[in-house]
Structure formats: structure tokens, C-alpha cells
Design a protein around this motif. Sequence first.
Motif, PDB file in Angstrom:
ATOM      1  N   SER A 152      10.198  -3.119   4.624  1.00 36.53           N
ATOM      2  CA  SER A 152      10.444  -4.454   5.272  1.00 36.53           C
ATOM      3  C   SER A 152      11.692  -4.978   4.360  1.00 36.53           C
ATOM      4  O   SER A 152      11.762  -4.652   3.230  1.00 36.53           O
ATOM      5  N   SER A 153      12.293  -6.466   4.963  1.00 39.68           N
ATOM      6  CA  SER A 153      13.084  -6.801   3.927  1.00 39.68           C
ATOM      7  C   SER A 153      12.296  -7.545   2.754  1.00 39.68           C
ATOM      8  O   SER A 153      11.165  -7.769   2.815  1.00 39.68           O
ATOM      9  N   GLY A 154      13.097  -7.805   1.598  1.00 38.01           N
ATOM     10  CA  GLY A 154      12.543  -8.718   0.936  1.00 38.01           C
ATOM     11  C   GLY A 154      11.893  -9.988   1.160  1.00 38.01           C
ATOM     12  O   GLY A 154      10.888 -10.521   0.616  1.00 38.01           O
ATOM     13  N   ALA A 155      12.666 -10.663   2.010  1.00 40.40           N
ATOM     14  CA  ALA A 155      12.137 -11.973   2.494  1.00 40.40           C
ATOM     15  C   ALA A 155      10.877 -11.846   3.301  1.00 40.40           C
ATOM     16  O   ALA A 155       9.755 -12.562   3.146  1.00 40.40           O
ATOM     17  N   THR A 156      10.687 -10.912   4.159  1.00 39.90           N
ATOM     18  CA  THR A 156       9.319 -10.760   4.738  1.00 39.90           C
ATOM     19  C   THR A 156       8.248 -10.596   3.788  1.00 39.90           C
ATOM     20  O   THR A 156       7.177 -11.156   4.153  1.00 39.90           O
ATOM     21  N   GLN A 157       8.295  -9.654   2.827  1.00 39.61           N
ATOM     22  CA  GLN A 157       7.225  -9.407   2.024  1.00 39.61           C
ATOM     23  C   GLN A 157       6.955 -10.633   0.992  1.00 39.61           C
ATOM     24  O   GLN A 157       6.085 -10.946   0.758  1.00 39.61           O
ATOM     25  N   ALA A 158       8.021 -11.442   0.551  1.00 37.55           N
ATOM     26  CA  ALA A 158       8.098 -12.432  -0.161  1.00 37.55           C
ATOM     27  C   ALA A 158       7.053 -13.605   0.757  1.00 37.55           C
ATOM     28  O   ALA A 158       6.406 -14.549   0.084  1.00 37.55           O
ATOM     29  N   MET A 198      19.208  -2.151  -3.301  1.00 32.63           N
ATOM     30  CA  MET A 198      17.936  -2.368  -3.955  1.00 32.63           C
ATOM     31  C   MET A 198      18.122  -3.868  -4.588  1.00 32.63           C
ATOM     32  O   MET A 198      17.195  -4.590  -4.819  1.00 32.63           O
ATOM     33  N   ARG A 199      19.405  -3.791  -5.187  1.00 36.90           N
ATOM     34  CA  ARG A 199      19.738  -5.276  -5.795  1.00 36.90           C
ATOM     35  C   ARG A 199      19.527  -6.379  -4.747  1.00 36.90           C
ATOM     36  O   ARG A 199      19.015  -7.550  -4.973  1.00 36.90           O
ATOM     37  N   SER A 200      20.051  -6.165  -3.448  1.00 36.74           N
ATOM     38  CA  SER A 200      20.005  -7.009  -2.454  1.00 36.74           C
ATOM     39  C   SER A 200      18.629  -7.413  -2.100  1.00 36.74           C
ATOM     40  O   SER A 200      18.394  -8.295  -1.636  1.00 36.74           O
ATOM     41  N   TRP A 201      17.903  -6.241  -1.979  1.00 38.50           N
ATOM     42  CA  TRP A 201      16.162  -6.524  -1.652  1.00 38.50           C
ATOM     43  C   TRP A 201      15.679  -7.383  -2.795  1.00 38.50           C
ATOM     44  O   TRP A 201      14.927  -8.376  -2.323  1.00 38.50           O
ATOM     45  N   ILE A 202      16.022  -7.219  -3.908  1.00 42.92           N
ATOM     46  CA  ILE A 202      15.056  -7.910  -5.018  1.00 42.92           C
ATOM     47  C   ILE A 202      15.692  -9.617  -4.765  1.00 42.92           C
ATOM     48  O   ILE A 202      14.907 -10.405  -4.937  1.00 42.92           O
ATOM     49  N   THR A 203      17.059  -9.575  -4.626  1.00 39.31           N
ATOM     50  CA  THR A 203      17.679 -10.840  -4.454  1.00 39.31           C
ATOM     51  C   THR A 203      16.868 -11.727  -3.218  1.00 39.31           C
ATOM     52  O   THR A 203      16.656 -12.755  -3.099  1.00 39.31           O
ATOM     53  N   ASP A 204      16.747 -11.005  -2.208  1.00 36.75           N
ATOM     54  CA  ASP A 204      16.144 -11.445  -1.001  1.00 36.75           C
ATOM     55  C   ASP A 204      14.695 -11.929  -1.328  1.00 36.75           C
ATOM     56  O   ASP A 204      14.254 -12.968  -0.692  1.00 36.75           O
ATOM     57  N   PHE A 205      13.966 -11.065  -1.727  1.00 36.94           N
ATOM     58  CA  PHE A 205      12.667 -11.682  -2.436  1.00 36.94           C
ATOM     59  C   PHE A 205      12.673 -12.814  -2.976  1.00 36.94           C
ATOM     60  O   PHE A 205      11.853 -13.682  -3.075  1.00 36.94           O
ATOM     61  N   TYR A 206      13.442 -12.656  -4.231  1.00 33.59           N
ATOM     62  CA  TYR A 206      13.596 -13.730  -5.256  1.00 33.59           C
ATOM     63  C   TYR A 206      13.766 -15.125  -4.445  1.00 33.59           C
ATOM     64  O   TYR A 206      13.160 -16.369  -4.689  1.00 33.59           O
TER      65      TYR A 206
END
Length: 300
Positions: A152-158, A198-206
Motif C-alpha cells: 500500500s502507500s506509505g500514508a496508508t501504512q503510517a 522507494m524515496r517517495s514511499w518513505i517520504t509519504d510515510f514520514y
Amino acid sequence: MLFHRSLTTRTRLRAAAVGALFSALAALLVTTPTAASAAEPAGNPAPARVGDLRPGQAFMGAGTMIHEGAAAADDAMVIPLDSSGGVQGIDVSHWQGAINWTSVRNAGIQFAWMKATEGTSYKDSSFNSNYVGAYNAGVIRGAYHFALPNASSGATQANYFASNGGAWSRDNLTLPGVLDIESNPYGATCYGLSQTAMRSWITDFYNTYKSRTSRDIVIYTSPSWWNTCTGSWSGMAAKSPLWVAHWTSAGSPTLPGGFSVWTVWQYTSSGSVSGVSGGVDRDKFNGSRDRLLALANNTA
């Protein structure tokens, strides 16, 4: 931060990761994991080796063992640092079973992070008992999320993490949450994502975790994975404290590209501590207890 991870079991898993014989260690598997919650795979016995993990069963360092093996260590059998050195901690999940947190604290362990969630649908069955037990024993505690960037997106998991144990409060005993982002224990090392993705995913989670909790996420990773899957990205170095996995008896860890300092160091995957039945990951904080409390209270 294994399968009820006894010291012999952790050694066995390391041996599996580097291609050692399984037969000599088969008799050393001691237990199966505690009963799983509805969010975990139900009724799964402890896998015979780390590569047999099923979704929901990952733990801190699992992907590193599978994909990196001895490359994560200076030698195949790592000698732990003196437990009296520096501010010591552990990381745990349901594989450790019941933990006597008072004994853990009396053994000199000052902090612990415990698995809360994985992906978008798994919650660790021991999280609630570990989170409360550590707090009541005076262990500075925190939660970690095992990332599945292909799910899923980083935001969804965060959001899932923040809603299921990964929140934060300024109570003098709660650390910010951890994004455990390492080699995929279920498949392709980088989860099928490009370095840019991957960078975008991490940024989204952060960004999502920060908006939910007001805290910067701590990043747990290995140098090899970070360099390979993010391209030695420096974009998080000024925002996220680094928790580096490098299992070694050397005086300091190797850092991922893009980072110049470590905040927490997982220095062995086969440690031990009173209060935990068998083996456990051992960690060290880069600073004094006062600095650890400053991290917990967001005054660092």
C-alpha cells in the motif's frame, strides 16, 4: 529485534542465512510462538528457518538475515558488546513470548521498541502486553512498524501504525515510532520499487506519521538495503533519527549512505537478557540517558 527467539534459535537462523547446515541445529528449536491474534496468521507453527516466514510474521532484522546474511556482520558469530556499556536496549515481538519486564529493567535495559504492526492488516499479538508491561517496569518504550512498501502507500501504512499502537505521548516513557524498512523477507529485496519510488514511499510515510503524532519517525535499516534500494539517499538524514542494523563487536557501526550519525545501533541479533526466555536483539543508544529521555519527550 525470532521464532520465540531463543539464543540458540537466533544462532540457527543466522546459520540458515549464511548457508550453514540445518540438521545440526534442528533439535535446538525450543518453542512455537504464542497464540496469534486475529490480525496474524492463525495456527502457524514456528517456521524451520527464517526464509519460511509468512506475511504478518516478520520481525526486526528478518529481511536482513535472508538477503544479507553474514554481510550484516563482521563475522558469522557476533560477540555482543559488554552489556554495561552505554545506554542499553532491546527490540521484541511476539516471537519472544511472555517477557518479565521488571527483570529486564533490573538487568540494566533502559529502553525497548516492540513490534506493533506490519503492512496494513497485521498487529502483533504481544504488543499490548509488551507496551504496558515495559511502561509499568520503567522501561522507556516505543513501537515499530514493519514496512511492506509493495502492499500500500506509505500514508496508508503510517495511518495504520498510528492507529494501532504507533501513537506518541509526552509521558516521559514513550519513544517516537520506528519505521522498520529493510530487505523484503517475503520476496524481492526492494519490494519491486525503484529507488525513486522507494524515496517517495518513505517520504509519504514520514509526512503522514508526523501529521498524526507531531514526531519524526525513527528509521531502522541496514546500510546495504538503504544504499541499494534508496540509492544512498540523504533526504531523511536531517529529519529522522537513524537506527542502524550492523551486527558486530566493533566499536561502531557502518552507516547507510546519506547519514553521518547514528542514534540507535542494533549491534547483535543473538543477544540475551534476564527476563526474556532465550535470545533477543540488543541495541545501544548513542548518548546518555538524559539524551534518550529528551528523544522520548521531544526536547532533543
